[in-house]
Design a protein around this motif. Structure first.
Motif, mmCIF file in Angstrom:
data_model
loop_
_atom_site.group_PDB
_atom_site.id
_atom_site.type_symbol
_atom_site.label_atom_id
_atom_site.label_comp_id
_atom_site.label_asym_id
_atom_site.label_seq_id
_atom_site.Cartn_x
_atom_site.Cartn_y
_atom_site.Cartn_z
ATOM 1 N N LEU A 65 0.941 -1.056 0.106
ATOM 2 C CA LEU A 65 -0.154 -0.091 0.082
ATOM 3 C C LEU A 65 0.833 1.269 0.039
ATOM 4 C CD1 LEU A 65 -2.726 1.231 0.114
ATOM 5 C CD2 LEU A 65 -2.432 1.170 2.987
ATOM 6 N N SER A 66 0.669 2.116 -1.104
ATOM 7 C CA SER A 66 1.466 3.388 -1.231
ATOM 8 C C SER A 66 0.125 4.333 -0.764
ATOM 9 C CB SER A 66 1.950 3.648 -2.534
ATOM 10 O OG SER A 66 2.914 2.613 -2.355
ATOM 11 N N LEU A 67 0.597 5.326 0.244
ATOM 12 C CA LEU A 67 -0.275 6.404 0.345
ATOM 13 C C LEU A 67 0.349 7.772 0.586
ATOM 14 C CD1 LEU A 67 -0.599 7.176 3.772
ATOM 15 C CD2 LEU A 67 -1.381 4.538 3.749
ATOM 16 N N GLU A 68 -0.365 8.643 0.353
ATOM 17 C CA GLU A 68 -0.164 10.035 0.321
ATOM 18 C C GLU A 68 -1.315 10.889 1.070
ATOM 19 O OE1 GLU A 68 1.800 13.820 -2.190
ATOM 20 O OE2 GLU A 68 1.112 12.064 -3.027
ATOM 21 N N PRO A 97 -0.849 31.149 2.088
ATOM 22 C CA PRO A 97 -0.605 30.203 0.887
ATOM 23 C C PRO A 97 0.838 29.790 0.838
ATOM 24 C CG PRO A 97 -1.891 32.235 0.385
ATOM 25 C CD PRO A 97 -1.158 32.442 2.014
ATOM 26 N N GLY A 98 0.879 28.531 0.413
ATOM 27 C CA GLY A 98 1.857 27.789 0.069
ATOM 28 C C GLY A 98 2.598 26.869 1.405
ATOM 29 N N SER A 99 1.985 27.067 2.243
ATOM 30 C CA SER A 99 1.971 26.282 3.724
ATOM 31 C C SER A 99 1.545 24.528 3.198
ATOM 32 C CB SER A 99 1.120 26.697 4.793
ATOM 33 O OG SER A 99 1.582 28.047 5.104
ATOM 34 N N ARG A 100 2.228 23.627 3.632
ATOM 35 C CA ARG A 100 1.841 22.339 3.365
ATOM 36 C C ARG A 100 2.434 21.307 4.199
ATOM 37 N NH1 ARG A 100 5.027 23.824 -0.515
ATOM 38 N NH2 ARG A 100 6.830 22.142 -0.813
ATOM 39 N N ILE A 101 1.788 20.599 4.500
ATOM 40 C CA ILE A 101 1.967 19.318 5.244
ATOM 41 C C ILE A 101 1.850 18.004 4.396
ATOM 42 C CG2 ILE A 101 1.713 17.681 7.307
ATOM 43 C CD1 ILE A 101 0.364 20.094 8.767
ATOM 44 N N ARG A 102 2.920 17.341 3.999
ATOM 45 C CA ARG A 102 2.893 15.956 3.087
ATOM 46 C C ARG A 102 3.613 14.895 3.681
ATOM 47 N NH1 ARG A 102 6.456 14.403 -0.359
ATOM 48 N NH2 ARG A 102 6.019 13.236 -2.026
ATOM 49 N N ARG A 103 2.774 14.015 3.691
ATOM 50 C CA ARG A 103 3.369 12.548 4.374
ATOM 51 C C ARG A 103 3.255 11.653 3.309
ATOM 52 N NH1 ARG A 103 1.377 14.832 9.755
ATOM 53 N NH2 ARG A 103 3.193 15.570 10.697
ATOM 54 N N THR A 104 4.071 10.866 2.871
ATOM 55 C CA THR A 104 3.798 9.614 2.288
ATOM 56 C C THR A 104 4.659 8.295 2.884
ATOM 57 O OG1 THR A 104 6.174 10.066 1.075
ATOM 58 C CG2 THR A 104 4.243 10.903 0.112
ATOM 59 N N ALA A 105 4.127 7.185 2.732
ATOM 60 C CA ALA A 105 4.530 6.100 3.120
ATOM 61 C C ALA A 105 4.175 4.759 2.389
ATOM 62 C CB ALA A 105 3.630 5.812 4.410
ATOM 63 N N ARG A 106 4.936 3.705 2.147
ATOM 64 C CA ARG A 106 4.642 2.663 1.577
ATOM 65 C C ARG A 106 4.884 1.529 2.437
ATOM 66 N NH1 ARG A 106 8.344 0.374 -3.390
ATOM 67 N NH2 ARG A 106 9.779 0.539 -1.501
ATOM 68 N N LEU A 107 3.852 0.859 2.495
ATOM 69 C CA LEU A 107 3.843 -0.357 3.724
ATOM 70 C C LEU A 107 3.583 -1.667 2.901
ATOM 71 C CD1 LEU A 107 1.113 1.472 5.694
ATOM 72 C CD2 LEU A 107 3.414 1.583 6.103
ATOM 73 N N ARG A 108 3.843 -2.760 3.530
ATOM 74 C CA ARG A 108 3.890 -3.955 2.990
ATOM 75 C C ARG A 108 3.141 -4.894 3.976
ATOM 76 N NH1 ARG A 108 7.161 -7.724 -0.893
ATOM 77 N NH2 ARG A 108 7.628 -5.795 -1.547
#
Length: 161
Positions: A65-68, A97-108
């Protein structure tokens, strides 16, 4: 707020316990687990847009599972101290404007194997393959903001042990 997902047609052949574990991670509770994967202050964004993306791939006796999760262009954020820090108080920070929080994960996710190598259908193991976190805070004029210091807070380097 928007979300998207894609998946393989092989999902029907996966053990129910594996599907349960994957769908739990794709729920609001599972996304909260990703939010808490960073040791240190948690940020709660107010306003702006949120996008959630999933990609599910069925592998032999496993799923990946890849999620963002991306929250962007929010007007304010509440910075809560590390849950293990009982001293620091939450702080409200005005953003732009321009503020962001980004998290990505790849789980097996995979079905656990017993001592004899047989699959234990009810037991699922989850492994973090990769994890990334990005935080950009801007003021209303588009200038970078520094994260306020909270006593005892950690960093967002990835999953904590």
């Amino acid at each position: 707020s928007s979300s998207s997902s894609s998946s393989s047609s092989e999902e029907e052949d996966l053990p129910p316990s594996l599907l349960r574990a994957v769908t739990l991670e794709m729920s609001q509770s599972g996304l909260a687990n990703i939010e808490r994967a960073c040791r240190g202050p948690q940020l709660v964004a107010s306003g702006g847009a949120q996008e959630v993306r999933f990609d599910l791939a069925a592998l032999e006796e496993a799923c990946e599972l890849s999620l963002e999760v991306c929250k962007a262009d929010f007007e304010a954020c509440l910075i809560c101290p590390d849950p293990w820090d009982d001293v620091a108080e939450p702080a409200l920070l005005e953003c732009g404007p321009g503020s962001r929080i980004r998290r990505t994960a790849r789980l097996r996710f995979e079905v656990a194997r017993g001592d004899e190598g047989a699959a234990c259908a009810a037991t699922v193991q989850a492994h973090v393959v990769s994890f990334e976190a990005e935080l950009v805070l801007m003021d209303a004029g588009g200038n970078p903001l520094a994260m306020p210091e909270l006593s005892g807070s950690g960093s967002c380097d990835g999953p904590s042990a």
